[in-house]
Design a protein around this motif. Structure first.
Motif, PDB file in Angstrom:
ATOM      1  N   ILE A 271      36.299  17.768 -26.732  1.00  0.00           N
ATOM      2  CA  ILE A 271      36.785  16.386 -26.770  1.00  0.00           C
ATOM      3  C   ILE A 271      37.033  15.858 -25.361  1.00  0.00           C
ATOM      4  O   ILE A 271      36.681  14.722 -25.047  1.00  0.00           O
ATOM      5  CB  ILE A 271      38.050  16.287 -27.640  1.00  0.00           C
ATOM      6  N   GLN A 272      37.604  16.689 -24.494  1.00  0.00           N
ATOM      7  CA  GLN A 272      37.832  16.260 -23.108  1.00  0.00           C
ATOM      8  C   GLN A 272      36.509  15.922 -22.426  1.00  0.00           C
ATOM      9  O   GLN A 272      36.396  14.905 -21.745  1.00  0.00           O
ATOM     10  CB  GLN A 272      38.583  17.339 -22.319  1.00  0.00           C
ATOM     11  N   ASP A 273      35.502  16.770 -22.613  1.00  0.00           N
ATOM     12  CA  ASP A 273      34.191  16.531 -22.001  1.00  0.00           C
ATOM     13  C   ASP A 273      33.559  15.240 -22.525  1.00  0.00           C
ATOM     14  O   ASP A 273      33.057  14.416 -21.757  1.00  0.00           O
ATOM     15  CB  ASP A 273      33.239  17.700 -22.270  1.00  0.00           C
ATOM     16  N   LEU A 274      33.594  15.058 -23.850  1.00  0.00           N
ATOM     17  CA  LEU A 274      32.975  13.869 -24.439  1.00  0.00           C
ATOM     18  C   LEU A 274      33.724  12.594 -24.070  1.00  0.00           C
ATOM     19  O   LEU A 274      33.101  11.574 -23.755  1.00  0.00           O
ATOM     20  CB  LEU A 274      32.882  14.017 -25.962  1.00  0.00           C
ATOM     21  N   LYS A 275      35.051  12.629 -24.090  1.00  0.00           N
ATOM     22  CA  LYS A 275      35.824  11.444 -23.711  1.00  0.00           C
ATOM     23  C   LYS A 275      35.554  11.058 -22.261  1.00  0.00           C
ATOM     24  O   LYS A 275      35.390   9.877 -21.946  1.00  0.00           O
ATOM     25  CB  LYS A 275      37.325  11.690 -23.914  1.00  0.00           C
ATOM     26  N   CYS A 276      35.479  12.042 -21.391  1.00  0.00           N
ATOM     27  CA  CYS A 276      35.203  11.773 -19.975  1.00  0.00           C
ATOM     28  C   CYS A 276      33.839  11.103 -19.819  1.00  0.00           C
ATOM     29  O   CYS A 276      33.704  10.104 -19.108  1.00  0.00           O
ATOM     30  CB  CYS A 276      35.260  13.073 -19.189  1.00  0.00           C
ATOM     31  N   LEU A 277      32.832  11.629 -20.491  1.00  0.00           N
ATOM     32  CA  LEU A 277      31.484  11.053 -20.420  1.00  0.00           C
ATOM     33  C   LEU A 277      31.473   9.635 -20.991  1.00  0.00           C
ATOM     34  O   LEU A 277      30.979   8.711 -20.341  1.00  0.00           O
ATOM     35  CB  LEU A 277      30.488  11.936 -21.177  1.00  0.00           C
TER      36      LEU A 277
ATOM     37  N   LEU B 120      30.775   6.109 -18.976  1.00  0.00           N
ATOM     38  CA  LEU B 120      29.654   5.223 -19.322  1.00  0.00           C
ATOM     39  C   LEU B 120      30.140   3.807 -19.608  1.00  0.00           C
ATOM     40  O   LEU B 120      29.536   2.833 -19.143  1.00  0.00           O
ATOM     41  CB  LEU B 120      28.900   5.764 -20.533  1.00  0.00           C
ATOM     42  N   ILE B 121      31.231   3.685 -20.350  1.00  0.00           N
ATOM     43  CA  ILE B 121      31.792   2.363 -20.657  1.00  0.00           C
ATOM     44  C   ILE B 121      32.211   1.675 -19.360  1.00  0.00           C
ATOM     45  O   ILE B 121      31.904   0.504 -19.126  1.00  0.00           O
ATOM     46  CB  ILE B 121      32.997   2.475 -21.618  1.00  0.00           C
ATOM     47  N   SER B 122      32.892   2.411 -18.499  1.00  0.00           N
ATOM     48  CA  SER B 122      33.360   1.844 -17.237  1.00  0.00           C
ATOM     49  C   SER B 122      32.195   1.398 -16.356  1.00  0.00           C
ATOM     50  O   SER B 122      32.221   0.307 -15.781  1.00  0.00           O
ATOM     51  CB  SER B 122      34.208   2.878 -16.499  1.00  0.00           C
ATOM     52  N   LEU B 123      31.164   2.218 -16.269  1.00  0.00           N
ATOM     53  CA  LEU B 123      30.004   1.864 -15.446  1.00  0.00           C
ATOM     54  C   LEU B 123      29.235   0.674 -16.028  1.00  0.00           C
ATOM     55  O   LEU B 123      28.807  -0.216 -15.303  1.00  0.00           O
ATOM     56  CB  LEU B 123      29.048   3.042 -15.324  1.00  0.00           C
ATOM     57  N   HIS B 124      29.080   0.666 -17.334  1.00  0.00           N
ATOM     58  CA  HIS B 124      28.290  -0.370 -17.980  1.00  0.00           C
ATOM     59  C   HIS B 124      28.971  -1.742 -17.916  1.00  0.00           C
ATOM     60  O   HIS B 124      28.316  -2.759 -17.757  1.00  0.00           O
ATOM     61  CB  HIS B 124      28.016  -0.006 -19.441  1.00  0.00           C
ATOM     62  N   TYR B 125      30.275  -1.743 -18.032  1.00  0.00           N
ATOM     63  CA  TYR B 125      31.004  -3.018 -18.060  1.00  0.00           C
ATOM     64  C   TYR B 125      31.707  -3.324 -16.739  1.00  0.00           C
ATOM     65  O   TYR B 125      32.592  -4.162 -16.695  1.00  0.00           O
ATOM     66  CB  TYR B 125      32.004  -3.023 -19.218  1.00  0.00           C
ATOM     67  N   LYS B 126      31.289  -2.687 -15.674  1.00  0.00           N
ATOM     68  CA  LYS B 126      31.863  -2.942 -14.353  1.00  0.00           C
ATOM     69  C   LYS B 126      31.570  -4.389 -13.968  1.00  0.00           C
ATOM     70  O   LYS B 126      30.441  -4.832 -14.000  1.00  0.00           O
ATOM     71  CB  LYS B 126      31.260  -1.982 -13.338  1.00  0.00           C
ATOM     72  N   ILE B 127      32.603  -5.126 -13.583  1.00  0.00           N
ATOM     73  CA  ILE B 127      32.418  -6.542 -13.260  1.00  0.00           C
ATOM     74  C   ILE B 127      31.947  -6.705 -11.806  1.00  0.00           C
ATOM     75  O   ILE B 127      31.030  -7.443 -11.526  1.00  0.00           O
ATOM     76  CB  ILE B 127      33.723  -7.308 -13.498  1.00  0.00           C
ATOM     77  N   LYS B 128      32.584  -5.977 -10.903  1.00  0.00           N
ATOM     78  CA  LYS B 128      32.189  -6.061  -9.501  1.00  0.00           C
ATOM     79  C   LYS B 128      31.214  -4.939  -9.188  1.00  0.00           C
ATOM     80  O   LYS B 128      31.410  -3.808  -9.616  1.00  0.00           O
ATOM     81  CB  LYS B 128      33.420  -5.923  -8.606  1.00  0.00           C
TER      82      LYS B 128
ATOM     83  N   SER C 175      20.387   6.027 -23.215  1.00  0.00           N
ATOM     84  CA  SER C 175      18.999   6.455 -23.047  1.00  0.00           C
ATOM     85  C   SER C 175      18.797   7.769 -23.809  1.00  0.00           C
ATOM     86  O   SER C 175      19.758   8.498 -24.082  1.00  0.00           O
ATOM     87  CB  SER C 175      18.694   6.664 -21.568  1.00  0.00           C
ATOM     88  N   PRO C 176      17.549   8.092 -24.137  1.00  0.00           N
ATOM     89  CA  PRO C 176      17.275   9.384 -24.795  1.00  0.00           C
ATOM     90  C   PRO C 176      17.794  10.575 -23.979  1.00  0.00           C
ATOM     91  O   PRO C 176      18.239  11.565 -24.544  1.00  0.00           O
ATOM     92  CB  PRO C 176      15.747   9.408 -24.916  1.00  0.00           C
ATOM     93  N   THR C 177      17.771  10.458 -22.659  1.00  0.00           N
ATOM     94  CA  THR C 177      18.274  11.535 -21.799  1.00  0.00           C
ATOM     95  C   THR C 177      19.777  11.731 -22.001  1.00  0.00           C
ATOM     96  O   THR C 177      20.255  12.867 -22.078  1.00  0.00           O
ATOM     97  CB  THR C 177      17.971  11.228 -20.315  1.00  0.00           C
ATOM     98  N   LEU C 178      20.522  10.628 -22.096  1.00  0.00           N
ATOM     99  CA  LEU C 178      21.963  10.746 -22.326  1.00  0.00           C
ATOM    100  C   LEU C 178      22.280  11.277 -23.718  1.00  0.00           C
ATOM    101  O   LEU C 178      23.204  12.071 -23.889  1.00  0.00           O
ATOM    102  CB  LEU C 178      22.660   9.400 -22.114  1.00  0.00           C
ATOM    103  N   VAL C 179      21.514  10.871 -24.710  1.00  0.00           N
ATOM    104  CA  VAL C 179      21.708  11.408 -26.067  1.00  0.00           C
ATOM    105  C   VAL C 179      21.459  12.919 -26.049  1.00  0.00           C
ATOM    106  O   VAL C 179      22.223  13.696 -26.635  1.00  0.00           O
ATOM    107  CB  VAL C 179      20.796  10.698 -27.098  1.00  0.00           C
ATOM    108  N   SER C 180      20.424  13.349 -25.343  1.00  0.00           N
ATOM    109  CA  SER C 180      20.141  14.781 -25.212  1.00  0.00           C
ATOM    110  C   SER C 180      21.282  15.507 -24.517  1.00  0.00           C
ATOM    111  O   SER C 180      21.615  16.640 -24.874  1.00  0.00           O
ATOM    112  CB  SER C 180      18.847  15.012 -24.436  1.00  0.00           C
ATOM    113  N   GLU C 181      21.897  14.860 -23.536  1.00  0.00           N
ATOM    114  CA  GLU C 181      23.025  15.470 -22.828  1.00  0.00           C
ATOM    115  C   GLU C 181      24.239  15.610 -23.748  1.00  0.00           C
ATOM    116  O   GLU C 181      24.932  16.629 -23.721  1.00  0.00           O
ATOM    117  CB  GLU C 181      23.384  14.658 -21.579  1.00  0.00           C
ATOM    118  N   VAL C 182      24.510  14.610 -24.565  1.00  0.00           N
ATOM    119  CA  VAL C 182      25.611  14.698 -25.530  1.00  0.00           C
ATOM    120  C   VAL C 182      25.349  15.864 -26.490  1.00  0.00           C
ATOM    121  O   VAL C 182      26.246  16.667 -26.770  1.00  0.00           O
ATOM    122  CB  VAL C 182      25.801  13.364 -26.294  1.00  0.00           C
ATOM    123  N   LYS C 183      24.120  15.971 -26.966  1.00  0.00           N
ATOM    124  CA  LYS C 183      23.758  17.078 -27.851  1.00  0.00           C
ATOM    125  C   LYS C 183      23.949  18.422 -27.146  1.00  0.00           C
ATOM    126  O   LYS C 183      24.461  19.379 -27.736  1.00  0.00           O
ATOM    127  CB  LYS C 183      22.307  16.957 -28.306  1.00  0.00           C
TER     128      LYS C 183
END
Length: 149
Positions: free
Chosen positions: A128-134, A138-146, A55-63
């Motif tokens: 890098i630690q902050d970005l990798k964690c984020l 996001l990947i884990s939440l988005h592709y959560k099966i259960k 989302s634009p909000t998440l892109v803003s947070e990365v920035k």
């Protein structure tokens, strides 16, 4: 904050070793497209590729994370050169500025202390630690099966 059209981040860390070419990388563009890849041949694992749109909000947070780190002020001239143990690359385009850092893979903070530019590498390490964690969250939440109960 910078405008939407002038943002890009690419991160790669990897090496070629006993299990072949193993790496972790991600990129985010100004449209919020996140591409992620992780290749570990340990126990014959295969490459994992995922993509999603932020989302634009998440892109803003990365920035914001990048801007708050002040990585754009750093210089990699005194950082360790990539070697047989692997490399780490970080490319960022933010506003009118662009950086492209390349260094040896980062180990621990103790290893960073023994370099010619420990403060600059510490900035890189924590960013890098902050970005990798984020990104991994996001990947884990988005592709959560259960569903989360």
């Amino acid at each position: 904050m910078s405008s939407k059209s002038d943002f890009y981040i690419y991160f790669y860390t990897g090496h070629k070793g006993k299990f072949g070419h193993e790496f972790f990388r991600f990129e985010v563009d100004s449209h919020g497209r996140l591409k992620y890849a992780n290749n570990s041949n340990y126990r014959r694992d295969s490459i994992i590729r995922k993509s999603l749109v932020l989302s634009p909000t998440l892109v803003s947070e990365v920035k914001r994370i990048i801007e708050d780190s002040e990585i754009m002020k750093e210089d990699d001239a005194k950082w360790p050169q990539r070697d047989e143990s692997g490399r780490l690359q970080l490319e960022i385009k933010l506003g009118g500025e662009r950086i492209n850092f390349e260094t040896a893979q980062l180990g621990s903070l103790a290893d960073i202390q023994r370099t010619e530019d420990p403060e600059g590498l510490r900035v890189l390490y924590y960013l890098i630690q902050d970005l990798k964690c984020l990104i991994l969250s996001l990947i884990s939440l988005h592709y959560k099966i259960k569903p989360i109960a």
